[in-house]
Scaffold this active site. Structure first.
Site, short mmCIF file in Angstrom:
data_model
loop_
_atom_site.label_atom_id
_atom_site.label_comp_id
_atom_site.label_asym_id
_atom_site.label_seq_id
_atom_site.Cartn_x
_atom_site.Cartn_y
_atom_site.Cartn_z
N HIS A 194 0.85 -1.19 0.00
CA HIS A 194 0.00 0.00 0.00
C HIS A 194 0.88 1.24 0.00
CE1 HIS A 194 -3.01 2.96 1.22
NE2 HIS A 194 -2.08 3.43 2.02
N GLU A 210 -2.73 8.63 7.29
CA GLU A 210 -2.27 7.25 7.47
C GLU A 210 -1.04 7.18 8.37
OE1 GLU A 210 -2.07 5.99 3.37
OE2 GLU A 210 -4.26 6.03 3.19
P1 DAT Z 1 -4.54 1.48 -4.22
O1 DAT Z 1 -4.12 0.47 -3.19
O2 DAT Z 1 -3.74 1.35 -5.50
O3 DAT Z 1 -4.57 2.90 -3.70
P2 DAT Z 1 -7.44 1.51 -4.04
O4 DAT Z 1 -7.29 2.59 -3.02
O5 DAT Z 1 -8.38 1.76 -5.19
O6 DAT Z 1 -6.03 1.11 -4.67
O7 DAT Z 1 -7.92 0.17 -3.34
C1 DAT Z 1 -7.39 -0.21 -2.09
C2 DAT Z 1 -7.12 -1.70 -2.11
O8 DAT Z 1 -8.35 -2.41 -2.26
C3 DAT Z 1 -6.25 -2.17 -3.28
O9 DAT Z 1 -4.87 -2.04 -3.00
C4 DAT Z 1 -6.67 -3.60 -3.41
C5 DAT Z 1 -8.15 -3.58 -3.04
N1 DAT Z 1 -8.98 -3.49 -4.25
C6 DAT Z 1 -9.14 -2.41 -5.05
N2 DAT Z 1 -9.98 -2.67 -6.06
C7 DAT Z 1 -10.36 -3.98 -5.90
C8 DAT Z 1 -11.22 -4.86 -6.61
N3 DAT Z 1 -11.86 -4.47 -7.71
N4 DAT Z 1 -11.36 -6.13 -6.14
C9 DAT Z 1 -10.71 -6.54 -5.03
N5 DAT Z 1 -9.89 -5.76 -4.30
C10 DAT Z 1 -9.71 -4.50 -4.73
MG MG Z 2 -5.80 3.84 -2.32
#
Ligand code: DAT
Ligand code: MG
Length: 148
Positions: free
Chosen positions: A115, A126
């Site tokens: 992350h 965070e």
């Molecule tokens: P990032 O970690 O790149 O900031 P995010 O904030 O959109 O991405 O999502 C947080 C976390 O949630 C990501 O690292 C993995 C999980 N995640 C995101 N989209 C998902 C999906 N479509 N299915 C399952 N897990 C997902």
């Molecule tokens: Mg994110």
């Protein structure tokens, strides 16, 4: 100088990737201001990921991030929030470029290794969620004159 929050997720710890990932970030020139292996509680997981509360994968995400120890870090550097996100790579490791952490080590969005904070506001939020003030050390690296 700017600080950000990075966390090697339970899959990265279980796959013995802590050293490799921390090494990449050190090699880039970032300063490790804080670091610890820790178990994320359900409460902390839900707070950390609160922006995704309504998403269908929220329960799975909380279960995953609490499934084993994580390696949490505060890194400092010039423009570190954006540059660390570039080093982390796209959310879906199948779309993350080779050379990025997710691009090199991951295969599924559910287990995407690491992350990284996505903005100044989320970095501040965070860092204070995961670290006490006395766990963030203000020291200088002797090689910084060769980076800046
Ligand atoms: P990032 O970690 O790149 O900031 P995010 O904030 O959109 O991405 O999502 C947080 C976390 O949630 C990501 O690292 C993995 C999980 N995640 C995101 N989209 C998902 C999906 N479509 N299915 C399952 N897990 C997902
Ligand atoms: Mg994110």
């Amino acid at each position: 100088m700017e600080k950000t929050f990075l966390m090697i997720k339970p899959d990265g710890v279980q796959r013995n990737l802590v050293g490799a990932i921390v090494g990449r970030l050190e090699n880039k020139g970032f300063r490790i201001a804080g670091a610890k292996l820790m178990q994320v509680s359900e409460e902390l997981a839900k707070t950390h990921y609160q922006e995704h509360e309504e998403k269908p994968f929220f329960g799975e995400l909380v279960d995953f991030i609490t499934s084993g120890p994580v390696f949490a870090m505060v890194l400092e550097g010039d423009n570190v929030i954006d540059t660390a996100r570039l080093a982390v790579g796209a959310t879906n490791p199948q779309q993350a470029a080779p050379g990025t952490i997710r691009g090199d080590y991951g295969l599924t969005v559910g287990k995407n290794i690491i992350h990284g904070s996505d903005s100044k506001e989320s970095a501040e939020r965070e860092i204070s969620l995961f670290f006490n003030e006395d766990e963030i050390l203000d020291y200088s690296l002797s090689n910084s004159a060769w980076i800046y």
